[in-house]
Scaffold this motif. Structure first.
Motif: not given
Length: 258
Positions: A178-180, A183-188, A217-218
């Motif tokens: 998840w950290r590396d 993608e998924q900038r907004q979800a993070k 969330l996404t």
């Protein structure tokens, strides 16, 4: 085998023997170790064990190494008392049915020295200030901090330990993934790392609510209409009024049952 009462230790070790040994196992954050201690010569020996070993396995290993040390010294025709603070470790080698290779090896080692001397296994109350037991405990802790030389695992891995190790590995790998992941900038922004508790809580809602929450969330939702289709739950948004830019679901969002 003897399991004396606590009051039997008031005047020292209850078994009068020509030679006395203490064996103990220890499990710390650094690892697992076993240790033996002979109070007459104050000889202390430490052994590192696999990090996946249990305290019981460490105690059994300590008894086996104690028996092998006695054999190496060629001690014969003497009365020998071996103390440990684990009643399970005392009973296991003398069981009618042995299914563990580690316990079987301990059983054979003890029988070998018992054929040449009078050997008695006895229980000692742990952490009660008995110097012999404290010496073995120190040796075991030292062993837990030592590096094991050889292939892992040192002994069979218990099922509960294996399950815990697999669960911890999955947890670490999922956080790393998840950290590396680029993608998924907004979800993070909402979920810093995978959370089993959050997943359980999310799945307790109905299908429509889950779809809405995942969308928010996404960012994969119709943001201009989210006030209208969010009927079953209250939605509080702090909208960022940025000139020339469309508001996103990165607002501060809090929802709860109506």
């Amino acid at each position: 085998m003897q399991i004396p009462a606590r009051e039997d230790w008031e005047n020292g070790p209850p078994i009068k023997a020509e030679m006395t040994w203490y064996a103990d196992g220890s499990k710390t954050q650094e690892g697992v170790g076993a240790g033996i201690y002979e109070p007459t010569t104050k000889r202390k020996i430490s052994f590192p064990i696999s990090k996946l070993a249990t305290v019981f396995q460490a105690e059994i290993t300590a008894l086996e190494h104690c028996a092998r040390e006695i054999k190496t010294r060629k001690i014969r025709n003497k009365s020998i008392a071996i103390y440990t603070d684990s009643q399970a470790a005392i009973k296991a080698p003398q069981s009618n049915k042995i299914t563990s290779k580690l316990v079987l090896d301990c059983h054979k080692a003890l029988n070998e020295i018992a054929s040449q001397s009078k050997v008695t296994l006895s229980w000692v109350q742990g952490h009660e200030g008995h110097k012999g037991n404290e010496g073995a405990d120190d040796a075991a802790r030292e062993g837990s901090s030592m590096r094991l030389i050889g292939p892992e695992p040192f002994c069979g891995v218990a099922k509960p330990v294996a399950k815990t190790a697999i669960r911890d590995w999955i947890y670490r790998e999922s956080r790393r993934w998840w950290r590396d992941m680029p993608e998924q900038r907004q979800a993070k922004e909402f979920l810093r790392f995978p959370s089993a508790n959050f997943t359980t809580d999310l799945l307790s809602y109905n299908r429509k609510a889950v779809r809405i929450m995942v969308g928010l969330l996404t960012g994969h939702c119709r943001l201009k209409r989210h006030h209208s289709f969010y009927k079953n739950f209250q939605l509080y948004c702090v909208v960022r009024n940025v000139v020339g830019k469309m508001s996103s679901s990165s607002h501060a969002i809090v929802w709860g049952d109506v």
